[in-house]
Design an enzyme around this catalytic site. Sequence first.
Site, PDB file in Angstrom:
ATOM      1  N   ARG A  74      27.953  38.035  49.982  1.00  0.00           N
ATOM      2  CA  ARG A  74      29.279  37.703  50.481  1.00  0.00           C
ATOM      3  C   ARG A  74      30.098  38.988  50.572  1.00  0.00           C
ATOM      4  NH1 ARG A  74      34.073  36.042  47.122  1.00  0.00           N
ATOM      5  NH2 ARG A  74      35.647  35.592  48.684  1.00  0.00           N
ATOM      6  N   HIS A 118      40.237  39.102  52.853  1.00  0.00           N
ATOM      7  CA  HIS A 118      40.243  39.388  51.412  1.00  0.00           C
ATOM      8  C   HIS A 118      41.337  40.428  51.161  1.00  0.00           C
ATOM      9  CE1 HIS A 118      37.549  39.075  47.627  1.00  0.00           C
ATOM     10  NE2 HIS A 118      38.641  39.714  47.258  1.00  0.00           N
ATOM     11  N   GLU A 163      41.081  33.436  47.950  1.00  0.00           N
ATOM     12  CA  GLU A 163      42.113  33.274  46.935  1.00  0.00           C
ATOM     13  C   GLU A 163      43.545  33.348  47.474  1.00  0.00           C
ATOM     14  OE1 GLU A 163      41.479  35.809  43.550  1.00  0.00           O
ATOM     15  OE2 GLU A 163      39.482  35.031  43.190  1.00  0.00           O
ATOM     16  N   ASN A 298      36.129  30.753  42.814  1.00  0.00           N
ATOM     17  CA  ASN A 298      36.085  31.997  42.045  1.00  0.00           C
ATOM     18  C   ASN A 298      36.616  31.693  40.657  1.00  0.00           C
ATOM     19  OD1 ASN A 298      35.359  33.108  44.486  1.00  0.00           O
ATOM     20  ND2 ASN A 298      37.230  34.306  44.757  1.00  0.00           N
ATOM     21  N   TYR A 300      36.926  32.974  36.579  1.00  0.00           N
ATOM     22  CA  TYR A 300      36.808  34.004  35.548  1.00  0.00           C
ATOM     23  C   TYR A 300      37.138  33.474  34.155  1.00  0.00           C
ATOM     24  CZ  TYR A 300      36.166  37.188  39.401  1.00  0.00           C
ATOM     25  OH  TYR A 300      35.647  37.796  40.511  1.00  0.00           O
ATOM     26  N   GLU A 364      32.538  33.669  43.186  1.00  0.00           N
ATOM     27  CA  GLU A 364      32.757  34.837  42.328  1.00  0.00           C
ATOM     28  C   GLU A 364      32.720  34.378  40.886  1.00  0.00           C
ATOM     29  OE1 GLU A 364      36.342  37.189  42.916  1.00  0.00           O
ATOM     30  OE2 GLU A 364      36.085  37.187  45.087  1.00  0.00           O
TER      31      GLU A 364
HETATM   32  C1  PNW Z   1      39.503  38.172  42.241  1.00  0.00           C
HETATM   33  N1  PNW Z   1      44.695  37.069  38.467  1.00  0.00           N
HETATM   34  O1  PNW Z   1      40.790  38.657  42.019  1.00  0.00           O
HETATM   35  C2  PNW Z   1      39.158  38.756  43.592  1.00  0.00           C
HETATM   36  O2  PNW Z   1      38.689  37.861  44.562  1.00  0.00           O
HETATM   37  C3  PNW Z   1      38.360  40.016  43.526  1.00  0.00           C
HETATM   38  O3  PNW Z   1      38.641  40.807  44.657  1.00  0.00           O
HETATM   39  C4  PNW Z   1      38.631  40.728  42.223  1.00  0.00           C
HETATM   40  O4  PNW Z   1      38.056  42.003  42.165  1.00  0.00           O
HETATM   41  C5  PNW Z   1      38.113  39.831  41.114  1.00  0.00           C
HETATM   42  O5  PNW Z   1      38.700  38.534  41.177  1.00  0.00           O
HETATM   43  C6  PNW Z   1      38.333  40.386  39.706  1.00  0.00           C
HETATM   44  O6  PNW Z   1      39.697  40.539  39.452  1.00  0.00           O
HETATM   45  C7  PNW Z   1      41.691  38.208  41.098  1.00  0.00           C
HETATM   46  O7  PNW Z   1      45.438  37.964  37.983  1.00  0.00           O
HETATM   47  C8  PNW Z   1      42.662  39.118  40.695  1.00  0.00           C
HETATM   48  O8  PNW Z   1      44.865  35.851  38.190  1.00  0.00           O
HETATM   49  C9  PNW Z   1      43.652  38.738  39.835  1.00  0.00           C
HETATM   50  C10 PNW Z   1      43.678  37.447  39.358  1.00  0.00           C
HETATM   51  C11 PNW Z   1      42.720  36.523  39.756  1.00  0.00           C
HETATM   52  C12 PNW Z   1      41.722  36.923  40.631  1.00  0.00           C
END
Ligand code: PNW
Length: 456
Positions: A74, A118, A163, A298, A300, A364
């Site tokens: 991707r 993006h 996002e 995505n 985390y 992601e």
């Molecule tokens: C995502 N937050 O970004 C993006 O899709 C990527 O480009 C990035 O590198 C990756 O996650 C890691 O950060 C985010 O602060 C950036 O909530 C910030 C946030 C969430 C997602």
Amino acid sequence: MTFPENFVWGAATASYQIEGAAKEDGRGPSIWDTFSGTAGKVHNGDTGAVACDHYHRYADDVKLMRELNLAAYRFSIAWPRIQPDGSGPINPAGLDFYDRLLDELLKAEISPYVTLYHWDLPQALEDRGGWAERDTAHRFADYAAAVHARLGDRVEQWATLNEPWVAAFLGYGNGVHAPGRKDAAAAMRAAHHLLLGHGLAARRLREAGARSLMLVVNSAPVLTPAQVDDPAAALSEEDAAAVRTIDALLNRQFLDPALRGAYPAEVLAAAERNGGTAHIRDGDLAIINVPIDLIGVNYYNPCVVQAAPGTPADPAWPGSEDVGFAAADAPVTAMGWPVVPTGLSRLLVRLSHDYPQAGFMVTENGAAYDDAVEGGRVHDADRLAYLDGHLRAVDLAIKQGADVRGYLVWSLLDNFEWAEGYRRRFGIVHVDYATQARTPKDSALWYRDVIAGNGL
Ligand code: PNW
């Protein structure tokens, strides 16, 4: 543990984070060039001017992907390479780069997953108000159609936006991302215009014959601190209200319009308190509610909140009055983000249940840790454990009935981590920015074997 037969394994990147070559072949400036070139916005003054130099090293990078057994890759297209001014004439040299990249991927039998946006908006469009202005949605649809006209014969999987929550609320709300505006009303408008752009672009792509359409959201279960450890933990009325509010702002603000054609009441109320709802015109929700095939998720970490009466809204969260953001009782990555794999199972099961209109894919997932090369190896045990835990969580979600079609690691390469610059490394492949040397980390070698065995 074995995954379904057609489960898609891969990795993800984004144009501004890896390409470099910011001024080559007619590329115009994007809001991230401007933002990262402004003192005090990005850690250490880092910019994407060179990044991983992927623009010149793409063939070697595809070779690496093949060695790692990736079945899918991707990546995103830099709008300012295609339309240096954000509208009007197409720059064929910009499309040539993606043409070469696609040929290389297809030769390596790697399926391209193309994201059209993006976050690297052409600066010329920001100069006219950016996503806070409705016109940007129409410009985005024109750009999407132009890209499809050139690359559509070789791409089956199209994602419109990456996002939209981050693009709207970090870009226009708290100003931590480009374009760095701090205006709650502009952020609410940006969120709507991003959705409108998604709907308009998805319709154009479908008419042009695109096979599979996707919207990629950053999504997370919204939990109280007690629920992080115990999904069954009881909630007070006040905490339940805080959870509902943030779930509406983060998740349902985008998924409900896209998949059900309606905004949650909490989002309309937030807009009412921040500039009003006049920008949401009759017919917009019908445009946004275009049939799509996949939701890209995505993930985390979970979003942890509790009631905090009297707290003003956080600038990234218009409408979040009376909510407090809390820490989870869990280890954290170098980003300070808590590691909670069970959050991914809970998220996928819930989304698949609430939104049966589309299939799901983890587009992601990954973690930043402070890695170092030692004797030609990178022993990133923490990242490997993070990925292992989250893959087990995906497996559990599938066993609980979630329709999850694939998993893409963030990221293939260490890269420009937005406001954090190069200090945060998310790659499964280490990049030495002084030499551009690539070193697959232990997690990459492990992932290669996971893919070969279709499981753990
Ligand atoms: C995502 N937050 O970004 C993006 O899709 C990527 O480009 C990035 O590198 C990756 O996650 C890691 O950060 C985010 O602060 C950036 O909530 C910030 C946030 C969430 C997602």
